[in-house]
Design a protein around this motif. Structure first.
Motif, PDB file in Angstrom:
ATOM      1  N   ALA A  60       0.831  -1.210   0.000  1.00  0.00           N
ATOM      2  CA  ALA A  60       0.000   0.000   0.000  1.00  0.00           C
ATOM      3  C   ALA A  60       0.862   1.256   0.000  1.00  0.00           C
ATOM      4  O   ALA A  60       0.519   2.260  -0.635  1.00  0.00           O
ATOM      5  CB  ALA A  60      -0.926  -0.008   1.224  1.00  0.00           C
ATOM      6  N   GLN A  61       1.997   1.209   0.693  1.00  0.00           N
ATOM      7  CA  GLN A  61       2.886   2.363   0.741  1.00  0.00           C
ATOM      8  C   GLN A  61       3.484   2.643  -0.631  1.00  0.00           C
ATOM      9  O   GLN A  61       3.602   3.804  -1.045  1.00  0.00           O
ATOM     10  CB  GLN A  61       3.992   2.116   1.762  1.00  0.00           C
ATOM     11  N   ILE A  62       3.836   1.589  -1.375  1.00  0.00           N
ATOM     12  CA  ILE A  62       4.368   1.760  -2.726  1.00  0.00           C
ATOM     13  C   ILE A  62       3.313   2.382  -3.637  1.00  0.00           C
ATOM     14  O   ILE A  62       3.621   3.176  -4.526  1.00  0.00           O
ATOM     15  CB  ILE A  62       4.836   0.402  -3.278  1.00  0.00           C
ATOM     16  N   SER A  63       2.046   2.038  -3.373  1.00  0.00           N
ATOM     17  CA  SER A  63       0.948   2.585  -4.171  1.00  0.00           C
ATOM     18  C   SER A  63       0.620   4.020  -3.809  1.00  0.00           C
ATOM     19  O   SER A  63      -0.268   4.624  -4.413  1.00  0.00           O
ATOM     20  CB  SER A  63      -0.305   1.715  -4.003  1.00  0.00           C
ATOM     21  N   GLY A  64       1.296   4.564  -2.799  1.00  0.00           N
ATOM     22  CA  GLY A  64       1.102   5.960  -2.440  1.00  0.00           C
ATOM     23  C   GLY A  64       0.197   6.203  -1.253  1.00  0.00           C
ATOM     24  O   GLY A  64      -0.101   7.360  -0.935  1.00  0.00           O
ATOM     25  N   ALA A  65      -0.267   5.160  -0.594  1.00  0.00           N
ATOM     26  CA  ALA A  65      -1.174   5.330   0.547  1.00  0.00           C
ATOM     27  C   ALA A  65      -0.400   5.854   1.752  1.00  0.00           C
ATOM     28  O   ALA A  65       0.642   5.304   2.109  1.00  0.00           O
ATOM     29  CB  ALA A  65      -1.850   4.004   0.893  1.00  0.00           C
ATOM     30  N   ARG A  66      -0.902   6.899   2.370  1.00  0.00           N
ATOM     31  CA  ARG A  66      -0.279   7.434   3.566  1.00  0.00           C
ATOM     32  C   ARG A  66      -0.608   6.563   4.778  1.00  0.00           C
ATOM     33  O   ARG A  66      -1.484   5.698   4.715  1.00  0.00           O
ATOM     34  CB  ARG A  66      -0.724   8.879   3.804  1.00  0.00           C
ATOM     35  N   TRP A  67       0.056   6.856   5.901  1.00  0.00           N
ATOM     36  CA  TRP A  67      -0.083   5.996   7.083  1.00  0.00           C
ATOM     37  C   TRP A  67      -1.518   5.938   7.609  1.00  0.00           C
ATOM     38  O   TRP A  67      -1.999   4.839   7.913  1.00  0.00           O
ATOM     39  CB  TRP A  67       0.867   6.470   8.187  1.00  0.00           C
TER      40      TRP A  67
END
Length: 607
Positions: A507-514
């Motif tokens: 999800a982080q690679i996809s741009g999702a923030r924490w």
């Protein structure tokens, strides 16, 4: 030949901006620092405040101590441990506490150990039913048994309605109605499920081939017990003893109800009296002793468990599941187990229920039955509570306070526990992770009434930007969150250890923030742990008394404090009615929680 241009130095503003973006993408360190600061103030600061109050002259004690208010002093240590009143303040309550603790431990070991052996290692009928039924006493408030005892054995010494036996013309002596004997029996009935669960799980894991081999080689029953079974049971035995000791040390309701008429004080009631008399320095000293003993109990338990890890068994599962045949003693054994269930559940609940529907205890003719203690609009002689339990607004207001305060505390506790688990696991090896793991467990080491006294010491007055919180819902919520945090944080840590980083990294690679990752990935995956971290504090909080008895006021009355208040007024039937409401709520929530989480307190013991 081209010459590379020198790299421009990165400005401080750009570095700060870059680090801020990194923290927003992976805020484990920032979140850990925030949680650490909060726990420092809510866990460590109250304990430091207790030590400070015990070592500084409090307002009003200047003349007796001979020093100015706020000065460092040893006056309270002298007053508690060496003064002419030290026997009443500390030494006698300490002796009574040890007497009760030894008695309750012996009672709980005898009853809980016997029941664990029957349910786990024999072919007694109804094993699965007994495994669940014998845990029910722990679902009830601890002082349920004390009020039931008073309803049966109360004599004219404490005033008000006498008990069933006295009402029937059978005189009950003071030693049977009040003091150490009834306290030991009633607390033993409440705490024996601890021993049942610990011993049951330990016995279930002992390979019975070891005992069979010893018998084949000629060892007698006592030798097998002494050389094989007991060494393998030592970890469970030490944990049961120390766990019950820690619980007895901080319990308040039962010693208060059954000890007050005969002036039988233990440390928890002595602490309560000191706070009620506004003897802050004395109360802080006694609370410090209780905290120290509680910490020592858990430290000793940890050391014993560490040393006893060498007692392990290796065997097949089929061999471990073999049970002894009781033969003609099967049904008598079942009768004994049902007698324990009746004495610890049926008799107390039925006694309380009968007391709320009869005018005179022990008289069961039709004219003596009444519903006025539940629905009556006017009860003669009841000045502070002149109507039935369900008729006036006091009980409903207390119930609403209990549900909203405990519910809010449970929600916060569950969510914070999951966040602590996230930081501890994701930041494994860091100082913040180690600090959170230890400090979040620290409230478990402190008996509830001592921690409540510590929080009262910290939040009774304004300290810097933090206002005085005594008498507010905020203080009750904070204290309940902190005291139940060990359960939710351990649930969160164990759950996060089973969740790899891959879903969150994707999800982080996809741009999702924490925040998005927490809401869309972590919380849905860990909803089971979150539910457990919410439900357990909620069930415990509904029947909590030791923690809240000193923190509530008339505007923040809970069901538990309302029942104790009715006991103080001598309104026995009304107090029993409120306790039955608490027991019903507690049992219902426990049942729903077990159905929701598809688990059971006695899971596996009677399988």
């Amino acid at each position: 030949m081209a010459v590379a241009a020198p790299a421009r130095p990165v400005s401080r503003g750009r570095r700060v901006l870059y680090r801020s973006r990194v923290l927003l993408r992976n805020p484990t360190v920032l979140l850990g620092l925030v949680l650490s600061a909060a726990l420092l103030y809510l866990v460590i600061a109250p304990l430091v405040s207790v030590v400070s109050d015990a070592a500084r002259v409090q307002y009003g004690d200047e003349a007796r101590s001979g020093q100015g208010a706020g000065s460092w002093t040893g006056y309270y240590l002298w007053r508690v441990f060496r003064s002419p009143v030290s026997r009443l303040l500390f030494w006698e309550p300490l002796l009574h506490t040890l007497t009760v603790a030894v008695g309750v431990i012996a009672f709980a070991l005898a009853v809980g150990g016997t029941m664990a052996w029957l349910v786990t290692r024999t072919n007694v009928p109804g094993r699965k039913f007994l495994a669940g039924a014998l845990v029910v006493p722990y679902m009830l408030p601890s002082w349920t048994f004390a009020l039931a005892w008073l309803s049966l054995f109360k004599n004219e010494r404490s005033g008000g309605q006498v008990g069933y036996l006295q009402g029937a013309g059978i005189h009950t002596p003071d030693w049977l109605a009040y003091g150490p004997v009834p306290i030991i029996v009633t607390l033993g009935l409440h705490y024996y499920p601890f021993v049942l669960l610990l011993f049951g799980n330990a016995l279930r894991r002992i390979d019975s081939q070891l005992e069979d081999s010893a018998r084949i080689l000629g060892a007698g029953g006592r030798t097998v017990l002494r050389r094989i079974t007991l060494p393998l049971m030592l970890p469970a035995l030490s944990s049961a003893v120390l766990l019950v000791l820690g619980r007895v040390l901080g319990t308040f309701g039962t010693p208060y109800i059954l000890g007050l008429p005969s002036d039988y004080n233990v440390l928890s009631t002595s602490l309560y009296h000191a706070i009620r008399d506004r003897s802050t320095g004395v109360a802080s000293t006694i609370a410090g002793v209780i905290v120290l003993v509680g910490v020592l109990v858990v430290v000793v338990d940890t050391r014993l468990v560490r040393e006893q890890r060498r007692f392990v068994t290796v065997g097949g599962k089929g061999a471990m599941d073999r049970r002894g045949d009781l033969r003609r003693w099967r049904w008598p054994a079942f009768g004994l187990a049902m007698a324990v269930f009746a004495a610890s559940v049926v008799v107390p609940v039925l006694t309380l229920l009968l007391s709320t529907v009869t005018k005179t205890p022990g008289v069961f003719n039709p004219g003596n039955f009444t519903l006025k203690y539940w629905f009556g609009s006017h009860i003669e002689g009841a000045v502070g509570f002149p109507h039935g339990v369900l008729r006036g607004g006091e009980m409903w207001e207390a119930a609403w306070n209990s549900l909203r305060i405990v519910g809010l505390a449970a929600l916060v506790c569950g969510f914070v526990g999951l966040l602590i688990g996230y930081v501890v696991v994701r930041g494994a090896g860091s100082r913040v992770s180690a600090f959170l793991r230890q400090v979040s467990f620290l409230p478990y080491l402190v008996p509830g009434i001592a921690f409540a006294a510590a929080c009262l010491s910290l939040f009774a007055v304004r300290r810097g930007p933090v206002p005085a919180l005594y008498g507010t819902i905020t203080l009750l919520v904070l204290v309940m969150v902190v005291t139940h945090l060990p359960y939710s944080s351990r649930s969160g840590i164990s759950a996060m250890m089973q969740l790899g980083r891959e879903p969150e990294e994707a999800a982080q690679i996809s741009g999702a923030r924490w925040p998005v990752r927490m809401v869309r990935i972590i919380i849905p995956i860990q909803r089971g742990a979150l539910v457990t971290g919410v439900v357990l504090p909620f069930i415990s909080g509904l029947k909590e008394l030791s923690i809240v008895i000193m923190l509530t006021t008339s505007g923040t009355q809970l069901l538990t404090t309302l029942s104790i208040g009715l006991v103080d007024y001598g309104y026995t039937q009304l107090a029993n009615g409120v306790v039955l409401v608490i027991a019903l709520l507690s049992f219902t929530m426990t049942y729903l929680a077990q159905r929701l989480t598809k688990s059971s307190l006695a899971s596996g013991i009677g399988g």
